[in-house]
Design an enzyme around this catalytic site. Structure first.
Site, mmCIF file in Angstrom:
data_model
loop_
_atom_site.group_PDB
_atom_site.id
_atom_site.type_symbol
_atom_site.label_atom_id
_atom_site.label_comp_id
_atom_site.label_asym_id
_atom_site.label_seq_id
_atom_site.Cartn_x
_atom_site.Cartn_y
_atom_site.Cartn_z
ATOM 1 N N LYS A 68 -43.364 -9.670 13.745
ATOM 2 C CA LYS A 68 -42.055 -9.205 13.280
ATOM 3 C C LYS A 68 -40.987 -9.830 14.141
ATOM 4 O O LYS A 68 -41.222 -10.135 15.319
ATOM 5 C CB LYS A 68 -41.950 -7.681 13.383
ATOM 6 C CG LYS A 68 -40.963 -7.074 12.404
ATOM 7 C CD LYS A 68 -41.544 -6.954 10.997
ATOM 8 C CE LYS A 68 -40.566 -6.366 10.023
ATOM 9 N NZ LYS A 68 -41.212 -5.971 8.769
HETATM 10 P P1 NAD Z 1 -32.325 -3.808 2.885
HETATM 11 O O1 NAD Z 1 -31.499 -4.350 3.967
HETATM 12 O O2 NAD Z 1 -32.429 -4.564 1.595
HETATM 13 O O3 NAD Z 1 -31.843 -2.320 2.534
HETATM 14 C C1 NAD Z 1 -31.699 -1.291 3.462
HETATM 15 C C2 NAD Z 1 -30.970 -0.158 2.769
HETATM 16 O O4 NAD Z 1 -30.935 0.984 3.614
HETATM 17 C C3 NAD Z 1 -29.509 -0.490 2.434
HETATM 18 O O5 NAD Z 1 -29.199 0.049 1.167
HETATM 19 C C4 NAD Z 1 -28.735 0.235 3.525
HETATM 20 O O6 NAD Z 1 -27.418 0.542 3.109
HETATM 21 C C5 NAD Z 1 -29.598 1.464 3.656
HETATM 22 N N1 NAD Z 1 -29.426 2.211 4.903
HETATM 23 C C6 NAD Z 1 -29.317 1.768 6.164
HETATM 24 N N2 NAD Z 1 -29.156 2.806 7.011
HETATM 25 C C7 NAD Z 1 -29.181 3.911 6.249
HETATM 26 C C8 NAD Z 1 -29.084 5.290 6.523
HETATM 27 N N3 NAD Z 1 -28.924 5.729 7.771
HETATM 28 N N4 NAD Z 1 -29.158 6.172 5.485
HETATM 29 C C9 NAD Z 1 -29.313 5.732 4.221
HETATM 30 N N5 NAD Z 1 -29.415 4.447 3.902
HETATM 31 C C10 NAD Z 1 -29.354 3.557 4.902
HETATM 32 O O7 NAD Z 1 -33.790 -3.565 3.502
HETATM 33 P P2 NAD Z 1 -35.165 -3.414 2.727
HETATM 34 O O8 NAD Z 1 -35.811 -4.754 2.684
HETATM 35 O O9 NAD Z 1 -34.965 -2.639 1.479
HETATM 36 O O10 NAD Z 1 -36.008 -2.546 3.782
HETATM 37 C C11 NAD Z 1 -35.940 -1.128 3.826
HETATM 38 C C12 NAD Z 1 -37.144 -0.596 4.567
HETATM 39 O O11 NAD Z 1 -38.335 -1.037 3.918
HETATM 40 C C13 NAD Z 1 -37.292 -1.079 6.025
HETATM 41 O O12 NAD Z 1 -37.927 -0.070 6.775
HETATM 42 C C14 NAD Z 1 -38.227 -2.271 5.899
HETATM 43 O O13 NAD Z 1 -38.895 -2.564 7.102
HETATM 44 C C15 NAD Z 1 -39.165 -1.733 4.836
HETATM 45 N N6 NAD Z 1 -39.933 -2.742 4.110
HETATM 46 C C16 NAD Z 1 -39.319 -3.770 3.457
HETATM 47 C C17 NAD Z 1 -40.089 -4.685 2.743
HETATM 48 C C18 NAD Z 1 -39.468 -5.781 1.928
HETATM 49 O O14 NAD Z 1 -40.216 -6.469 1.223
HETATM 50 N N7 NAD Z 1 -38.161 -5.964 1.932
HETATM 51 C C19 NAD Z 1 -41.489 -4.578 2.748
HETATM 52 C C20 NAD Z 1 -42.077 -3.512 3.434
HETATM 53 C C21 NAD Z 1 -41.288 -2.602 4.099
#
Ligand code: NAD
Length: 430
Positions: free
Chosen positions: A115
Site C-alpha cells: 500500500k
Molecule cells: P474515494 O476517494 O473514491 O471515496 C471516498 C469517499 O468517502 C468520498 O465520497 C469522501 O467524500 C467520503 N468520505 C471521506 N471522509 C468521510 C467521512 N468522514 N464521512 C463520510 N464520508 C467520507 O475512495 P474509495 O476508492 O471509494 O475508497 C473508500 C474505501 O474503500 C477506503 O477505505 C478504501 O481503502 C476502500 N477500498 C477501495 C477500493 C477501490 O477499488 N477503490 C477497493 C477496496 C477497498
C-alpha cells in the site's frame, strides 16, 4: 502541521496497524501457529518513505511526504492502492498493506500485500500540480515498482487518471510499454472492463450470499452507505438496482437521509454537477441533512455499508448500531473492540478482506490481460468475479461454521493459512 508527522493518526487512541495485529493474533491463535511462523508473516517486509518536491502553480516548491509499504510478497508481487489524503500516516499505510496480503490470499489471487500514500489534499491541487505530484511519487519509487515486483492501484483520493500518469512515468523510465505496472487504469490504456465498479460488485455478491444465510430479502431491505466515492457510489447504484431502498448516503460534505429511499440516478446526476460531492442534496424533495453525519451509522436499516475510511465503528458507537448486516466496503471501518460488541449483539459483519476484495480480483484480471496482451469482454470479467467472490464467501463461511468463529476471524484464518503454507514451501533464503 500535525498531519505531516509520519506517525500522525486521526484518532491517536486508534492505531490502524495495532488493530490489524489484534485481528491477526485472534486468527493465528485459532490456527495454533508457532512463534516462528507468526514472526515471518506478521510485520511488513519493507517500509519506504520519500520526500516529493513539487513545483506549484505559483512558482513555489512544496515538499510532500509519501510512503510505500510492502507487507508480504511470498505469494506474488506486492499489490495495493495508493491513497492521497491529508490524514495519511504510516500506521495506516502499514495496516492497509497488511490487509492486502490477507485479502489477496482470501480470494486466492497470486499477489502479496502493499500500500502507498501521500499526505496531501488532492482536491486543493490543480490538475497539473496533481500530475506533477503523481509522477514524482512514482519516479521516486520506480525501483521498487514493476509488474513482477509491486503493482499499485487506486485508493481514496486517486483515480484512473492518476494510474495513467503512474503507468506513463514508469514506461518512460524503462523505455517500454508496461501497462501491468498498475491496475485501475482507464480501459483505453489497458484497464479492464468492469474494474471501476468491481469493488462494489464484489460487495453486492457477498451481501447476496450473507442475505441468504440471514433470510434477508434484499428487495425489502433498507440500506445506509457511508462514503460516496468509487466504492460507495457504485455500491449505492448496484444495491438500488437490486431492489434495496437506499435511505441514507454520505460523503465529506455530510449525511443525507431520504426515508422513502434516494433516487440514485438523480443523486449521481447531482454529484456530477456539484464538483463530485453530495453538497446541497438536502434541497432535493424528501431529503434531510443530518446534523451529525456519524449518526448515519446508527440509523435503523437492514444493511449498513461503511465505504469511507477506517475506525468509524468503535466501542463508543457499536452498541447503537441497528443494522442486521454490516458489509465493510472500506478497509478497517470497525475497530476490534467494536467487533466484539457487534458479535455479542448478533450483528453479522462481512469483513473487509472478503467484502471489498472484488477490486483486487478484477485488478488481477487486468494484470493478466496486460501480460497476455489480449482483452476480455465485460461478461467474461463479471463471470470470473462472481465465481471468485462466491467461492471465497463459501470458503470463509465454512470455516466460520466449523470453528465457531466470526466471519472476520474465519477470513483471517483462511488468509493466514494460505500465506503460511506458501511461506513454508519457499523456505528462508540464506
Ligand atoms: P474515494 O476517494 O473514491 O471515496 C471516498 C469517499 O468517502 C468520498 O465520497 C469522501 O467524500 C467520503 N468520505 C471521506 N471522509 C468521510 C467521512 N468522514 N464521512 C463520510 N464520508 C467520507 O475512495 P474509495 O476508492 O471509494 O475508497 C473508500 C474505501 O474503500 C477506503 O477505505 C478504501 O481503502 C476502500 N477500498 C477501495 C477500493 C477501490 O477499488 N477503490 C477497493 C477496496 C477497498
Amino acid at each position: 502541521m500535525k498531519a505531516q508527522d509520519p506517525n500522525y493518526c486521526p484518532n491517536p487512541s486508534i492505531d490502524a496497524f495495532e488493530n490489524a495485529l489484534t485481528q491477526f493474533n485472534a486468527a493465528a491463535q485459532k490456527l495454533n501457529l508457532t512463534p516462528d511462523q507468526i514472526a515471518v508473516i506478521r510485520e511488513p517486509r519493507r517500509i519506504i518513505e520519500v520526500q516529493i518536491p513539487v513545483r506549484m502553480d505559483d512558482g513555489s516548491i512544496k515538499i510532500f511526504r509519501g510512503f510505500r509499504v510492502q507487507h508480504n510478497n511470498v505469494r506474488g508481487p506486492a499489490k495495493g492502492g495508493v491513497r492521497f489524503h491529508p490524514n495519511v500516516n504510516l500506521p495506516e499505510v502499514k495496516a492497509l498493506a497488511f490487509w492486502m496480503t490477507f485479502k489477496c490470499a482470501v480470494v486466492n489471487v497470486p499477489f502479496g500485500g502493499g500500500k502507498g500514500g501521500v499526505i496531501c489534499d488532492p482536491k486543493a491541487l490543480s490538475k497539473i500540480e496533481l500530475e506533477r505530484l503523481s509522477r514524482r511519487y512514482f519516479a521516486e519509487l520506480s525501483d521498487i515498482f514493476g509488474p513482477e515486483r509491486d503493482i499499485p492501484a487506486p485508493d481514496v483520493g486517486t483515480s484512473p487518471q492518476v494510474m495513467s500518469w503512474f503507468m506513463d512515468t514508469f514506461s518512460m523510465h524503462r523505455k517500454q510499454h508496461l501497462p501491468a505496472v498498475v491496475t485501475g487504469k482507464p480501459v483505453e490504456l489497458g484497464g479492464s472492463e468492469g474494474r471501476t465498479e468491481a469493488t462494489a460488485q464484489g460487495i453486492l455478491y457477498t451481501i447476496r450470499e450473507a442475505a441468504e444465510h440471514l433470510d434477508l430479502n434484499l428487495k425489502k431491505s433498507s440500506v445506509a452507505i457511508q462514503g460516496f466515492g468509487n466504492v460507495g457510489s457504485f455500491a449505492a447504484k448496484l444495491l438500488y438496482a437490486e431492489g434495496c431502498k437506499i435511505t441514507a448516503i454520505s460523503d465529506v460534505t455530510g449525511a443525507y437521509v431520504n426515508k422513502k429511499g434516494h433516487d440514485i440516478a438523480e443523486v449521481l446526476k447531482h454529484k456530477k454537477l456539484n464538483n463530485l460531492t453530495l453538497a446541497g442534496l438536502e434541497e432535493m424533495k424528501g431529503v434531510e441533512k443530518l446534523e451529525d453525519p456519524m449518526k448515519l451509522l446508527e440509523l435503523d436499516v437492514d444493511v449498513l455499508v461503511p465505504a469511507a475510511l477506517e475506525n468509524q465503528i468503535t466501542d463508543e458507537n457499536a452498541s447503537r448500531i441497528k443494522a442486521r448486516l454490516v458489509a465493510e466496503g472500506a478497509n478497517g471501518p470497525i475497530t476490534p473492540a467494536a467487533d466484539e460488541i457487534l458479535e455479542e449483539r448478533n450483528i453479522t459483519v462481512i469483513p473487509d478482506i472478503l467484502c471489498n476484495a472484488g477490486g483486487v480480483t478484477v485488478s488481477y484480471l487486468e494484470w493478466v490481460q496486460n501480460r497476455m496482451g489480449y482483452y476480455w469482454n465485460e461478461e467474461r470479467i463479471q463471470k470470473d468475479l462472481q465465481r471468485i467472490m462466491r467461492q471465497s464467501f463459501k470458503d470463509v463461511y465454512e470455516i466460520c461454521q466449523e470453528s465457531k468463529v466470526s466471519m472476520r476471524v474465519a477470513a483471517f484464518m483462511l488468509g493466514i493459512r494460505r500465506v503460511t503454507e506458501v511461506s513454508e514451501l519457499r523456505g528462508l533464503y540464506a
